[in-house]
Design a protein around this motif. Structure first.
Motif, PDB file in Angstrom:
ATOM      1  N   SER A 170       0.826  -1.216   0.000  1.00 39.05           N
ATOM      2  CA  SER A 170       0.000   0.000   0.000  1.00 39.05           C
ATOM      3  C   SER A 170       0.852   1.254   0.000  1.00 39.05           C
ATOM      4  N   ALA A 171       1.938   1.243   0.782  1.00 36.93           N
ATOM      5  CA  ALA A 171       2.823   2.409   0.815  1.00 36.93           C
ATOM      6  C   ALA A 171       3.519   2.586  -0.529  1.00 36.93           C
ATOM      7  N   ALA A 172       3.982   1.481  -1.118  1.00 34.67           N
ATOM      8  CA  ALA A 172       4.654   1.560  -2.410  1.00 34.67           C
ATOM      9  C   ALA A 172       3.713   2.092  -3.480  1.00 34.67           C
ATOM     10  N   SER A 173       2.463   1.652  -3.462  1.00 31.31           N
ATOM     11  CA  SER A 173       1.492   2.124  -4.445  1.00 31.31           C
ATOM     12  C   SER A 173       1.301   3.634  -4.343  1.00 31.31           C
ATOM     13  N   ALA A 174       1.239   4.135  -3.116  1.00 35.57           N
ATOM     14  CA  ALA A 174       1.082   5.578  -2.930  1.00 35.57           C
ATOM     15  C   ALA A 174       2.309   6.332  -3.423  1.00 35.57           C
ATOM     16  N   HIS A 175       3.493   5.801  -3.143  1.00 36.39           N
ATOM     17  CA  HIS A 175       4.723   6.460  -3.597  1.00 36.39           C
ATOM     18  C   HIS A 175       4.825   6.449  -5.122  1.00 36.39           C
ATOM     19  N   LEU A 176       4.498   5.337  -5.742  1.00 36.07           N
ATOM     20  CA  LEU A 176       4.560   5.252  -7.207  1.00 36.07           C
ATOM     21  C   LEU A 176       3.580   6.232  -7.848  1.00 36.07           C
ATOM     22  N   ALA A 177       2.423   6.381  -7.247  1.00 33.92           N
ATOM     23  CA  ALA A 177       1.445   7.341  -7.761  1.00 33.92           C
ATOM     24  C   ALA A 177       1.987   8.757  -7.674  1.00 33.92           C
ATOM     25  N   ARG A 178       2.640   9.092  -6.557  1.00 33.15           N
ATOM     26  CA  ARG A 178       3.209  10.429  -6.409  1.00 33.15           C
ATOM     27  C   ARG A 178       4.318  10.686  -7.425  1.00 33.15           C
ATOM     28  N   LEU A 179       5.172   9.701  -7.625  1.00 34.58           N
ATOM     29  CA  LEU A 179       6.260   9.871  -8.584  1.00 34.58           C
ATOM     30  C   LEU A 179       5.737   9.996 -10.013  1.00 34.58           C
ATOM     31  N   THR A 180       4.678   9.269 -10.319  1.00 32.77           N
ATOM     32  CA  THR A 180       4.087   9.355 -11.661  1.00 32.77           C
ATOM     33  C   THR A 180       3.387  10.699 -11.847  1.00 32.77           C
ATOM     34  N   ASP A 181       2.589  11.093 -10.869  1.00 33.34           N
ATOM     35  CA  ASP A 181       1.909  12.391 -10.956  1.00 33.34           C
ATOM     36  C   ASP A 181       2.908  13.542 -10.995  1.00 33.34           C
ATOM     37  N   GLY A 182       4.053  13.341 -10.341  1.00 30.86           N
ATOM     38  CA  GLY A 182       5.068  14.390 -10.310  1.00 30.86           C
ATOM     39  C   GLY A 182       5.944  14.448 -11.539  1.00 30.86           C
ATOM     40  N   GLY A 183       5.739  13.530 -12.484  1.00 31.11           N
ATOM     41  CA  GLY A 183       6.470  13.580 -13.745  1.00 31.11           C
ATOM     42  C   GLY A 183       7.821  12.906 -13.738  1.00 31.11           C
ATOM     43  N   LEU A 184       8.167  12.185 -12.658  1.00 34.48           N
ATOM     44  CA  LEU A 184       9.454  11.496 -12.615  1.00 34.48           C
ATOM     45  C   LEU A 184       9.371  10.071 -13.148  1.00 34.48           C
ATOM     46  N   LEU A 185       8.204   9.460 -13.036  1.00 31.25           N
ATOM     47  CA  LEU A 185       8.001   8.115 -13.566  1.00 31.25           C
ATOM     48  C   LEU A 185       6.923   8.131 -14.642  1.00 31.25           C
ATOM     49  N   ALA A 186       7.010   7.169 -15.547  1.00 30.93           N
ATOM     50  CA  ALA A 186       5.970   6.942 -16.550  1.00 30.93           C
ATOM     51  C   ALA A 186       5.465   5.519 -16.385  1.00 30.93           C
ATOM     52  N   LEU A 187       4.201   5.323 -16.662  1.00 30.46           N
ATOM     53  CA  LEU A 187       3.566   4.011 -16.506  1.00 30.46           C
ATOM     54  C   LEU A 187       3.337   3.392 -17.877  1.00 30.46           C
ATOM     55  N   ASP A 188       3.840   2.171 -18.058  1.00 30.18           N
ATOM     56  CA  ASP A 188       3.600   1.402 -19.275  1.00 30.18           C
ATOM     57  C   ASP A 188       2.634   0.271 -18.941  1.00 30.18           C
ATOM     58  N   VAL A 189       1.532   0.203 -19.670  1.00 33.32           N
ATOM     59  CA  VAL A 189       0.549  -0.858 -19.462  1.00 33.32           C
ATOM     60  C   VAL A 189       0.693  -1.869 -20.597  1.00 33.32           C
ATOM     61  N   ARG A 190       0.998  -3.106 -20.234  1.00 31.12           N
ATOM     62  CA  ARG A 190       1.191  -4.173 -21.222  1.00 31.12           C
ATOM     63  C   ARG A 190       0.206  -5.294 -20.879  1.00 31.12           C
ATOM     64  N   GLY A 191      -0.944  -5.249 -21.519  1.00 38.75           N
ATOM     65  CA  GLY A 191      -1.999  -6.203 -21.174  1.00 38.75           C
ATOM     66  C   GLY A 191      -2.482  -5.943 -19.764  1.00 38.75           C
ATOM     67  N   ARG A 192      -2.411  -6.962 -18.939  1.00 38.85           N
ATOM     68  CA  ARG A 192      -2.823  -6.804 -17.555  1.00 38.85           C
ATOM     69  C   ARG A 192      -1.684  -6.350 -16.645  1.00 38.85           C
ATOM     70  N   HIS A 193      -0.504  -6.173 -17.226  1.00 34.52           N
ATOM     71  CA  HIS A 193       0.665  -5.843 -16.418  1.00 34.52           C
ATOM     72  C   HIS A 193       0.979  -4.353 -16.517  1.00 34.52           C
ATOM     73  N   ARG A 194       1.447  -3.792 -15.415  1.00 33.87           N
ATOM     74  CA  ARG A 194       1.793  -2.371 -15.336  1.00 33.87           C
ATOM     75  C   ARG A 194       3.258  -2.259 -14.932  1.00 33.87           C
ATOM     76  N   TYR A 195       4.008  -1.514 -15.737  1.00 30.91           N
ATOM     77  CA  TYR A 195       5.431  -1.354 -15.490  1.00 30.91           C
ATOM     78  C   TYR A 195       5.759   0.132 -15.340  1.00 30.91           C
ATOM     79  N   TYR A 196       6.686   0.409 -14.454  1.00 32.95           N
ATOM     80  CA  TYR A 196       7.114   1.789 -14.228  1.00 32.95           C
ATOM     81  C   TYR A 196       8.537   1.962 -14.746  1.00 32.95           C
ATOM     82  N   ARG A 197       8.793   3.124 -15.340  1.00 35.55           N
ATOM     83  CA  ARG A 197      10.124   3.475 -15.823  1.00 35.55           C
ATOM     84  C   ARG A 197      10.343   4.962 -15.576  1.00 35.55           C
ATOM     85  N   LEU A 198      11.597   5.408 -15.686  1.00 37.82           N
ATOM     86  CA  LEU A 198      11.864   6.840 -15.589  1.00 37.82           C
ATOM     87  C   LEU A 198      11.172   7.558 -16.741  1.00 37.82           C
TER      88      LEU A 198
END
Length: 235
Positions: free
Chosen positions: A51-79
């Motif tokens: 739960s904590a990691a999910s919140a942090h990943l959301a903040r980093l994505t909303d803040g423009g440091l991470l991008a989310l790649d959706v591949r089928g049912r899988h979600r990957y994060y990258r810079l």
């Protein structure tokens, strides 16, 4: 407008807040190898609860440091961009200079070969080849230490001129002339500053280095391999 007005420092406090948390910093550093990783893997790397990691990943994505790649049912994060990667590498150098007794850890996983061999670090060259060139510049006596900076010797001025670089013009620029920049993958310095940027420009102009479609990745041309192998070979 007061000294505390955030508009005087656009975005800096926001980015600083995102980087201030050790868990978020660990996730970002793990992605410096150019990979895209699932949330579960980043959760383990950061040592957080899901739960904590999910919140942090959301903040980093909303803040423009991470991008989310959706591949089928899988979600990957990258810079989110090469600028983010270059900024993190530069901040790691700042951290090392401020606390040299605390080594900067390597990335969590292996670095792709093409990224490790030759890449950009902001506007200068990094990677294995850049470190070897830096070693060659110092071994040939083209550079010498001047406090915490570098300067070109008379031999260096002549040598850089042969590569089409006007050392005097680079010294006159409104930025640091030359410095050793800790290489993220090699853990040794490459050449940064105005001289480092001019060196990369020169290599590209001569056709020894080419920029590629992949962010930060540089390609050494056949002519470049021949030139660098000859220059780096023992006299």
């Amino acid at each position: 407008m007061t000294d505390s007005d955030p508009n005087r420092f656009p975005g800096l406090s926001r980015i600083g807040a995102l980087l201030a948390d050790p868990g978020r910093a660990a996730m970002l550093w793990a992605l410096m190898d150019g990979s895209a990783r699932p949330a579960g893997e980043l959760t383990l790397i950061a040592g957080l609860s899901p739960s904590a990691a999910s919140a942090h990943l959301a903040r980093l994505t909303d803040g423009g440091l991470l991008a989310l790649d959706v591949r089928g049912r899988h979600r990957y994060y990258r810079l989110a961009s090469s600028d983010v990667a270059a900024s993190l590498e530069a901040l790691a150098n700042v951290a090392r200079a401020a606390a040299p007794q605390r080594p900067v850890p390597p990335p969590a996983h292996g670095v792709p070969a093409e990224l490790r061999h030759a890449r950009t670090c902001y506007d200068h060259m990094a990677g294995e080849l850049a470190v070897r060139i830096y070693d060659g510049l110092t071994a040939r006596g083209w550079l010498h230490t001047n406090g915490d900076s570098l300067d070109a010797t008379d031999a260096g001025v002549a040598g850089f001129a042969h590569w089409g670089i006007d050392v005097g013009a680079q010294r006159a620029r409104r930025r640091r002339f030359a410095c050793g920049c800790l290489d993220w993958s090699e853990r040794r310095p490459h050449l940064g500053g105005a001289l480092g940027a001019a060196l990369l420009d020169s290599f590209c102009t001569h056709g020894w280095i080419e920029r590629t479609a992949r962010p930060r990745v540089l390609r050494v041309t056949p002519a470049g391999h021949q030139t660098f192998d000859a220059w780096l070979s023992p006299a």
